[in-house]
Design a protein around this motif. Structure first.
Motif, mmCIF file in Angstrom:
data_model
loop_
_atom_site.group_PDB
_atom_site.id
_atom_site.type_symbol
_atom_site.label_atom_id
_atom_site.label_comp_id
_atom_site.label_asym_id
_atom_site.label_seq_id
_atom_site.Cartn_x
_atom_site.Cartn_y
_atom_site.Cartn_z
ATOM 1 N N SER A 191 0.873 -0.791 -0.103
ATOM 2 C CA SER A 191 -0.022 0.258 -0.007
ATOM 3 C C SER A 191 0.929 1.805 0.012
ATOM 4 N N CYS A 192 -0.213 2.356 -0.442
ATOM 5 C CA CYS A 192 0.887 3.232 -0.317
ATOM 6 C C CYS A 192 -0.054 4.763 0.108
ATOM 7 N N ILE A 193 0.241 5.291 1.203
ATOM 8 C CA ILE A 193 -0.042 6.352 1.781
ATOM 9 C C ILE A 193 0.886 8.110 1.671
ATOM 10 N N LEU A 194 -0.076 8.891 0.515
ATOM 11 C CA LEU A 194 1.203 9.571 0.196
ATOM 12 C C LEU A 194 0.242 11.032 0.575
ATOM 13 N N VAL A 195 0.691 11.219 1.283
ATOM 14 C CA VAL A 195 0.834 12.679 1.897
ATOM 15 C C VAL A 195 1.289 14.113 0.904
ATOM 16 N N TRP A 196 -0.029 14.709 0.237
ATOM 17 C CA TRP A 196 0.751 15.603 -0.262
ATOM 18 C C TRP A 196 0.326 17.023 1.066
ATOM 19 N N MET A 197 1.864 17.532 0.091
ATOM 20 C CA MET A 197 1.821 19.172 0.899
ATOM 21 C C MET A 197 1.361 19.794 0.314
ATOM 22 N N ASP A 198 0.231 20.076 0.022
ATOM 23 C CA ASP A 198 -0.330 21.163 -0.966
ATOM 24 C C ASP A 198 0.229 22.456 -0.978
ATOM 25 N N GLY A 199 1.354 23.084 -2.593
ATOM 26 C CA GLY A 199 1.050 24.349 -2.039
ATOM 27 C C GLY A 199 2.477 24.572 -2.379
ATOM 28 N N GLY A 200 3.628 23.458 -1.819
ATOM 29 C CA GLY A 200 5.080 23.386 -2.184
ATOM 30 C C GLY A 200 5.507 23.874 -1.116
ATOM 31 N N PRO A 201 5.904 22.845 -0.582
ATOM 32 C CA PRO A 201 6.850 23.083 0.802
ATOM 33 C C PRO A 201 8.093 23.328 1.003
ATOM 34 N N THR A 202 8.205 24.158 2.238
ATOM 35 C CA THR A 202 9.877 24.675 2.101
ATOM 36 C C THR A 202 10.999 23.091 2.323
ATOM 37 N N HIS A 203 12.170 23.597 2.037
ATOM 38 C CA HIS A 203 12.573 22.799 1.834
ATOM 39 C C HIS A 203 13.434 22.697 3.206
ATOM 40 N N TYR A 204 13.569 24.190 2.478
ATOM 41 C CA TYR A 204 14.760 24.678 4.194
ATOM 42 C C TYR A 204 14.439 24.679 5.379
ATOM 43 N N TYR A 255 -4.407 14.463 1.565
ATOM 44 C CA TYR A 255 -4.290 16.151 1.193
ATOM 45 C C TYR A 255 -4.355 16.773 2.409
ATOM 46 N N GLU A 256 -3.542 17.692 2.708
ATOM 47 C CA GLU A 256 -2.984 18.647 3.445
ATOM 48 C C GLU A 256 -2.107 19.856 2.821
ATOM 49 N N GLY A 257 -3.469 20.548 3.261
ATOM 50 C CA GLY A 257 -3.271 21.958 2.479
ATOM 51 C C GLY A 257 -2.395 23.028 3.553
ATOM 52 N N GLY A 258 -1.964 23.799 2.566
ATOM 53 C CA GLY A 258 -1.449 25.265 3.229
ATOM 54 C C GLY A 258 -0.322 25.284 3.508
ATOM 55 N N TRP A 259 0.884 25.677 2.265
ATOM 56 C CA TRP A 259 2.053 24.998 2.119
ATOM 57 C C TRP A 259 2.735 26.163 1.160
ATOM 58 N N ASP A 260 1.904 27.275 0.779
ATOM 59 C CA ASP A 260 2.033 27.860 0.157
ATOM 60 C C ASP A 260 2.342 29.352 0.902
ATOM 61 N N HIS A 261 3.128 29.391 1.780
ATOM 62 C CA HIS A 261 3.955 30.084 2.184
ATOM 63 C C HIS A 261 4.356 31.314 1.600
ATOM 64 N N HIS A 262 3.893 32.580 0.669
ATOM 65 C CA HIS A 262 4.679 33.531 0.681
ATOM 66 C C HIS A 262 4.825 34.858 1.329
ATOM 67 N N VAL A 263 3.660 34.689 2.544
ATOM 68 C CA VAL A 263 3.816 35.216 2.858
ATOM 69 C C VAL A 263 3.983 34.959 4.789
#
Length: 442
Positions: free
Chosen positions: A50-63, A301-309
């Motif tokens: 099986s696969c559990i894919l945790v999708w960090m929608d918005g693009g998480p920071t690698h830093y 699906y875990e949204g809220g990773w689009d941290h422009h601000v």
């Protein structure tokens, strides 16, 4: 449940207004009806993974997650100090404390990159392993190729009466089936398992309808339905098929196994507390229960990773419960003997810009990103690839979304080198470069 949107302000509601709801996982009766048309032709895999894919929608920071750069200038390294992990010499960022403790079970890939720097194209590339065929806008909901989950549903089929592909609480914008057909779209669970009133739609009768009334309505439908059936298989009578789909739906509603999979309230408080009493934490726990029930693919699906601000203020709140829940999922799977057959992956569509912008955030950056792997016999305690000292781009063991997708497919017993055919007879290579990430294959 909070309503998150990306930098384009595009939300799930906007998608529905575009008339795409039929492709994003509808009710179970419809899913059964569509799926049944090709069930006899579904290939199966000999590997019960099986696969559990945790999708960090918005693009998480690698830093601020898996690839900190403490030696870089302040405007690049940010506010977080690195922390030691269970892998000697490897550091994560400050809030990744629980995952750092179990880093010996993890493989972190720091060198996947691509050239699709907006949400629409980046999401599609990482969710399908195929780039978009034409340029698309940042807020686009597009599908040019089947998603990882839909392909798994097609190849593996249902197990124990449950749909083979779940997306919780909703589907990512490119997480659908494309030419495979809506029967391979995900079954969504939009309700919040952290609420006392949690109940999965279409799996049990409405609360106001007791079993006696439910059975009475079923009998009433049978009495009213006098439409003649054509019994010969060659006729392909859709009414006969509809009868079968309703019967499957009724059976699922009455299935103790299905009810048990969704009965998160039966979990001991100690286990629920381990994951954290948050929406994401309890969805991770629900995913574990679905794996136990034999479901081959679950997207969280875990949204809220689009941290422009104000990225650091946001991550101070977001990362600690995320880190806790994800670590708990991996440990719980391991303790139950499920981690060897369950792949856990965490990623988004891209990373974030090296330099912090004038609003205290980081913008889209597809030249570098980090992806976490655990389980399914993935050798732990390793970092694959690297970015340059300031995190601008992958510069060691450079990998692509195709390599990522091929790795996931092979872990699930699916050949990424397959050729599919659209309903119009056009060939479609499942993954154009079917080369997996060798270090992860074990």
């Amino acid at each position: 449940m909070s309503r998150s949107s990306n930098c384009e302000g595009v939300s799930r509601r906007d998608c529905l207004r575009l008339g795409l709801s039929t492709l994003i996982g509808g009710g179970l009766i419809d899913a059964l009806r569509l799926r049944g048309q090709a069930e006899a032709l579904m290939p199966t895999s000999s590997r019960p993974t099986s696969c559990i894919l945790v999708w960090m929608d918005g693009g998480p920071t690698h830093y601020e997650t898996f690839d900190p750069k403490p030696e870089a200038p302040a405007e690049i390294r940010g506010e977080y100090d690195p922390i030691a992990t269970a892998i000697p010499g490897v550091h994560f960022s400050r809030h990744m404390t629980e995952l750092a403790k179990i880093a010996d079970r993890l493989a972190i890939v720091r060198s996947i990159q691509h050239n699709q720097g907006n949400h629409g194209a980046g999401n599609h590339y990482m969710m399908t392993g195929a780039p978009t065929r034409i340029p698309v806008g940042c807020g686009a909901f597009v599908s040019f190729h089947p998603s990882l989950g839909s392909v798994t549903a097609y190849e593996r089929g249902p197990t124990g009466g449950l749909p083979p592909y779940f997306s919780i609480p909703r589907m990512s914008r490119s997480g659908g089936p494309n030419f495979l057909g809506a029967k391979y779209a995900p079954f969504e669970v939009p309700d919040d398992p952290n609420r006392d009133s949690f109940r999965v739609r279409d799996v049990s009768p409405p609360r106001e309808l007791d079993l006696g009334r439910f059975d009475h309505r079923r009998d009433l439908r049978a009495q009213l339905d006098r439409l003649e059936r054509i019994d010969h298989d060659a006729a392909g009578d859709p009414v006969r098929s509809l009868d079968e789909y309703y019967e499957q739906g009724y059976t699922l509603m009455a299935s103790k196994d299905a009810q048990r999979a969704f009965d998160i309230h039966s979990e001991p408080d100690s286990i629920r507390d381990l994951y954290g009493r948050t929406s994401f934490g309890q969805r991770c726990l629900l995913a574990r229960r679905l794996v136990e029930a034999g479901v081959p693919f679950i997207t969280l699906y875990e949204g809220g990773w689009d941290h422009h601000v104000e990225i650091f203020n946001a991550l101070d709140k977001k990362l600690p419960p995320f880190d806790r829940a994800l670590a708990a999922l991996i440990l719980d799977l391991e303790q139950r003997g499920l981690l060897d057959s369950t792949l856990v992956v965490a990623l988004g569509e891209f990373g974030r810009t090296p330099k912090i912008n004038n609003r205290g955030g980081r913008d889209h950056w597809s030249n570098a990103m980090s992806v976490m792997f655990a389980g399914c016999r993935t050798p732990g305690g390793q970092v694959v690839g690297a970015t340059d000292p300031r995190g601008y781009a992958a510069n060691e063991r450079i990998l692509s979304p195709e390599n990522f997708a091929s790795t996931v497919y092979l872990k699930l017993g699916i050949d990424p080198d397959k050729i599919y055919y659209t309903p119009q007879g056009r060939p479609a290579h499942l993954v154009s470069d079917p080369t997996p990430i060798a270090e992860l294959m074990g």
